[in-house]
Every structure is written in structure tokens, then in C-alpha cells.
Design an enzyme around this catalytic site. Sequence first.
Site, PDB file in Angstrom:
ATOM      1  N   GLU A  86       0.843  -1.196   0.000  1.00 53.56           N
ATOM      2  CA  GLU A  86       0.000   0.000   0.000  1.00 53.56           C
ATOM      3  C   GLU A  86       0.875   1.242   0.000  1.00 53.56           C
ATOM      4  OE1 GLU A  86      -1.673   1.381   3.907  1.00 53.56           O
ATOM      5  OE2 GLU A  86      -1.693  -0.777   4.257  1.00 53.56           O
ATOM      6  N   CYS A 118      -3.527  -3.132   4.411  1.00 56.71           N
ATOM      7  CA  CYS A 118      -2.665  -4.175   5.000  1.00 56.71           C
ATOM      8  C   CYS A 118      -3.075  -5.583   4.577  1.00 56.71           C
ATOM      9  CB  CYS A 118      -2.664  -4.041   6.518  1.00 56.71           C
ATOM     10  SG  CYS A 118      -2.157  -2.409   7.070  1.00 56.71           S
ATOM     11  N   HIS A 243      -2.965  -9.634  12.374  1.00 55.20           N
ATOM     12  CA  HIS A 243      -2.322  -8.454  11.792  1.00 55.20           C
ATOM     13  C   HIS A 243      -2.037  -7.455  12.913  1.00 55.20           C
ATOM     14  CE1 HIS A 243      -1.364  -4.908   9.662  1.00 55.20           C
ATOM     15  NE2 HIS A 243      -2.498  -4.291   9.979  1.00 55.20           N
TER      16      HIS A 243
HETATM   17  N1  COA Z   1       0.790   4.402  30.376  1.00 58.25           N
HETATM   18  C1  COA Z   1       0.299   3.218  29.920  1.00 58.25           C
HETATM   19  N2  COA Z   1      -0.688   3.131  28.991  1.00 58.25           N
HETATM   20  C2  COA Z   1      -1.193   4.280  28.499  1.00 58.25           C
HETATM   21  C3  COA Z   1      -0.725   5.537  28.928  1.00 58.25           C
HETATM   22  C4  COA Z   1       0.296   5.564  29.913  1.00 58.25           C
HETATM   23  N3  COA Z   1       0.812   6.726  30.386  1.00 58.25           N
HETATM   24  N4  COA Z   1      -1.425   6.488  28.269  1.00 58.25           N
HETATM   25  C5  COA Z   1      -2.289   5.849  27.444  1.00 58.25           C
HETATM   26  N5  COA Z   1      -2.141   4.514  27.593  1.00 58.25           N
HETATM   27  C6  COA Z   1      -2.869   3.456  26.872  1.00 58.25           C
HETATM   28  C7  COA Z   1      -4.334   3.729  26.671  1.00 58.25           C
HETATM   29  O1  COA Z   1      -5.097   3.375  27.798  1.00 58.25           O
HETATM   30  C8  COA Z   1      -4.629   2.893  25.447  1.00 58.25           C
HETATM   31  O2  COA Z   1      -4.742   1.546  25.829  1.00 58.25           O
HETATM   32  P1  COA Z   1      -6.184   0.805  25.643  1.00 58.25           P
HETATM   33  O3  COA Z   1      -6.539   0.893  24.193  1.00 58.25           O
HETATM   34  O4  COA Z   1      -5.910  -0.605  26.073  1.00 58.25           O
HETATM   35  O5  COA Z   1      -7.137   1.542  26.524  1.00 58.25           O
HETATM   36  C9  COA Z   1      -3.342   2.985  24.647  1.00 58.25           C
HETATM   37  O6  COA Z   1      -2.327   3.417  25.553  1.00 58.25           O
HETATM   38  C10 COA Z   1      -3.404   3.980  23.496  1.00 58.25           C
HETATM   39  O7  COA Z   1      -3.835   5.205  24.012  1.00 58.25           O
HETATM   40  P2  COA Z   1      -4.821   6.117  23.182  1.00 58.25           P
HETATM   41  O8  COA Z   1      -5.108   7.342  23.965  1.00 58.25           O
HETATM   42  O9  COA Z   1      -5.990   5.316  22.730  1.00 58.25           O
HETATM   43  O10 COA Z   1      -3.866   6.472  21.954  1.00 58.25           O
HETATM   44  P3  COA Z   1      -4.075   7.451  20.757  1.00 58.25           P
HETATM   45  O11 COA Z   1      -5.492   7.883  20.650  1.00 58.25           O
HETATM   46  O12 COA Z   1      -3.041   8.523  20.863  1.00 58.25           O
HETATM   47  O13 COA Z   1      -3.673   6.547  19.493  1.00 58.25           O
HETATM   48  C11 COA Z   1      -4.177   4.813  17.919  1.00 58.25           C
HETATM   49  C12 COA Z   1      -3.876   5.161  19.367  1.00 58.25           C
HETATM   50  C13 COA Z   1      -4.107   3.317  17.688  1.00 58.25           C
HETATM   51  C14 COA Z   1      -5.571   5.307  17.569  1.00 58.25           C
HETATM   52  C15 COA Z   1      -3.139   5.516  17.005  1.00 58.25           C
HETATM   53  O14 COA Z   1      -1.877   4.975  17.259  1.00 58.25           O
HETATM   54  C16 COA Z   1      -3.444   5.425  15.516  1.00 58.25           C
HETATM   55  O15 COA Z   1      -4.214   6.202  14.973  1.00 58.25           O
HETATM   56  N6  COA Z   1      -2.815   4.467  14.807  1.00 58.25           N
HETATM   57  C17 COA Z   1      -2.948   4.303  13.363  1.00 58.25           C
HETATM   58  C18 COA Z   1      -4.172   3.528  12.930  1.00 58.25           C
HETATM   59  C19 COA Z   1      -4.148   2.097  13.387  1.00 58.25           C
HETATM   60  O16 COA Z   1      -3.110   1.569  13.726  1.00 58.25           O
HETATM   61  N7  COA Z   1      -5.303   1.428  13.353  1.00 58.25           N
HETATM   62  C20 COA Z   1      -5.417   0.073  13.871  1.00 58.25           C
HETATM   63  C21 COA Z   1      -6.321  -0.838  13.091  1.00 58.25           C
HETATM   64  S1  COA Z   1      -5.607  -1.301  11.527  1.00 58.25           S
END
Ligand code: COA
Length: 436
Positions: A86, A118, A243
Site C-alpha cells: 500500500e 494491509c 495483523h
Molecule cells: N501508560 C500506559 N498506557 C497508556 C498511557 C500511559 N501513560 N497512556 C495511554 N495509555 C494506553 C491507553 O489506555 C490505550 O490503551 P487501551 O486501548 O488498552 O485503553 C493505549 O495506551 C493507546 O492510548 P490512546 O489514547 O488510545 O492512543 P491514541 O489515541 O493517541 O492513538 C491509535 C492510538 C491506535 C488510535 C493511534 O496509534 C493510531 O491512529 N494508529 C494508526 C491507525 C491504526 O493503527 N489502526 C489500527 C487498526 S488497523
Amino acid sequence: MDLQDRRIGIEALAVHLPRNYLDLGVLARANGTDPEKYYFGLGCRRMAIPSADEDSVVLAARAAGTLLAGYGIEASSIGMVLVGTESGVDAAKPIATYVHRMAGLPSDCRAFDVQHACYGGMAALRTAANWVQSGLGRGRKALVIATDVARYDVGSPGEPTQGAAAVAMLVGDEPRVLELLPYPEAVHTAEVMDFWRPTYRSTALADGHYSMQCYLDALESCWHRFASATDLGLEAFDFLLYHSPFPKMAFKAHRRLCELAPGGTARGGADLDWERRVLPTLWANIEVGNAYSASLFVSLAGLLEHAEVDAAGARLGLFSYGSGSCAEFVAARVGPDAAAWRDRTGLRAALERRRELTHEAYLRSRRAYEERARDGSFRAALGGDGPAFCGTWNHQRVYRDSAWRAATGPSRSLDRPPRSAGPVAAPLPHRAQAAD
Ligand code: COA
């Protein structure tokens, strides 16, 4: 033997990774984020950072070179080359054509790319396996490569989930690495806008939390289709490969499947079960980061290269999810000589060779990558010796290929891969040295 009765799958596999990586703790501190969020919240430790000359074509070519030259595979034995990606470099010209030339494949070998976020790597593998099974290739094999560079904007939520890798696979009817078991297809497609990269952008955009929900919905749907079409429950699998855009996603996926299993959890609680049946497949993803279409196959290589696990004969469940979206659950069986592939896929060696980047070097590397992609005259040498560039004009991307085989190790036999000297001690290779 009836064509449909033939065993089809992966005969050999090789991994190529970028030269450099960034530690997620370094990124967290630069971003003013608690490192625990990246390490434990997302489950990532390091991510591969491609240099300006390591785009998805170069990664694919090097993985294919390691596979073909490393295992002494004759170019004439290949009748199809498919690339799942991709992060292709051209909206029209496929990566598969570059690889076709560099590998010296015959002109009656079909070549094309498969794009579906993916899912592209799994889609390519299934297409190739069906072609081999059909007999239309007259006994020839397929070369399938999953290659991707996962890139998000600096400071975006996706930034800690970047990475890059290519995995090349030889697909045929002697599946020494992995046999695809002939169960009915378990596929789920739904048009959703959870992750996208318009052609005018080099970095992806995502509605991250929505995309996690789409992934889990697709998993549930695929699993229901698989379970209702077969007599297999979750218990039937020795390992489950999900994945992994980031390892915590695989944890959430496994927890969801355990909840669906009769009685709520499988094999004594989801957490214990996760450690036993999923974690051994993820140690390399924790080091590489996201590699989009290649991520699932990095997990497979990780399982084969695991220092303490002998997966010989293990039944695997593989879940592939591509945003947008299409997903599939596939059952497969590891070959009887799995331990022979330890230290031989190139994965562990590539991890041990890597150099750590400082945050400043990471930002510089990104800028150089961007500039090279933008200026319309990308030129890259595969290998490291000799003149780096050949001429280019009119926005063509040119890859000099004479050295692509130099990157490969000594020739190895596919029939009798030598056994590894013994288990590798460090499960997570580490290099403290920082490159700047
Ligand atoms: N210590 C430990 N854990 C922590 C933390 C800290 N200080 N702060 C946050 N976390 C945890 C959260 O609780 C969460 O865990 P949970 O999902 O089990 O509750 C995790 O870390 C992620 O935190 P979150 O606030 O949800 O992160 P984010 O909104 O900044 O981003 C994604 C997370 C995945 C949305 C982001 O990385 C993203 O957009 N990724 C690209 C798209 C993707 O990968 N999609 C997946 C499907 S293909």
C-alpha cells in the site's frame, strides 16, 4: 493426484528490514508523551526507519534477492510475481515489474501488484496459491512479496506505529514452511473510511479508534464464517497470528476471539492464553513496528525464528485485516522442519545489524526520504558498491540492480536447510549504539 488434493503453501521465506530504527522511548520523550504509553499502551518498543534509498521497491527487491539467490531458486521456475503493498511508488507502474527485471524472471511470468491496505500481502498469497493449485502455471511457482513503509505525520497519533519491512515468499506445492489448509474461505468486506492515503500524500491518515473497531468487527465476522464452515474451534490452533499495526491490537483481537469461544475464554484465561499462543508470534513486530501488508508475515518469520519455540507441525490461525476494508481468517500448518528455518529467514540477522537513530537523525531521515520521493528523479542503487546512480529523466524512478545479489548470503539448499547451531539466547536483540 487430483489437482485439488495437492498441498499448497509457502516453500521458503526471506525478510528484509531497513538499516535503522528509533526507540519508542526516544520518540515519546521528544513528543512530551509518557514512554509507558508507547511501550505498554501500544506494546511497541522500536520501529524500523527507512533511509532515503530504502523505499518499498528496494525493500522488496532485497527480500526477493535474499530468497532467490540465497536458496538457489532458478528464475525459470517462477511463473508469477505478485507484490502486496500500500506504499507503492507509482500510481501506474507496479513494483512487481522492477522485481521481475532485477530477478531476471522469464517474460512469460505474470507480474502485478495487489493493493488493499494491509490485506494486500494475504490477497497476493491467496491469489498465488490458487494459481498454483489450478495447474495453469504448468508446475511453476509464484514469488509473492509483501512490502511496505508505514508512515504517518510527525506528532500524529499514528507516529509511534510506523515501521517498514518486506517479506518474500516462494509459493508452490512443496510447502516446507507453511501449508495453507483447504478450509472454506472466511472473508469479510465492508466499505469503511478508517484509514486512507490520497495519491497526493506520502503519509497515511487514520481515524484510529474507529479503525480498531472496524478491525474487531471484521475479525468477529471472519471467525463466525470460519467456525460455522468447519468443525474447528479456537482450541484447535497452536498459535494465532493477528495483523499487528501495533502489538496491543493483536491483544485486543485475541481477547475478542476468546470472549466468543464457548465458555468465554479458551485454555485457562485470555491473558495466559495470549502469552502462550500469541506473544511468541509478536516479538519481531515489537522491534519492527507496523509494516502494513508485511506485518502478518513478519509475525510468521518471528515464530519460525523464535529462540525457544519449535513450531514444527503447529496449526496456525492467521488473521489479515486491510482498512477500507477486507479481512480474512486462514488456517495453516507449519512444516515438519520448522526449527531448520531458525536464523535463516534473515529476520534476526537484520535486527542484529540495525543501528539506532537519535530523534534528530530520525527527523532528518524523514526529510531526506520525502525530498527524494518528491523531486521526480529518484535513483537508487541496490547493493553498496560501484557507482550509485544511473541516468534518469521525465519523472522515472530508476533502480540500478547489478548488486542486488551481493546483499545475499551464501547459497543454501531448499531441500535440506542446515540446522541452526542452537537456540539464540537473546529473544529481543538490542543495540545501544546511537547513529547520528
Ligand atoms: N501508560 C500506559 N498506557 C497508556 C498511557 C500511559 N501513560 N497512556 C495511554 N495509555 C494506553 C491507553 O489506555 C490505550 O490503551 P487501551 O486501548 O488498552 O485503553 C493505549 O495506551 C493507546 O492510548 P490512546 O489514547 O488510545 O492512543 P491514541 O489515541 O493517541 O492513538 C491509535 C492510538 C491506535 C488510535 C493511534 O496509534 C493510531 O491512529 N494508529 C494508526 C491507525 C491504526 O493503527 N489502526 C489500527 C487498526 S488497523
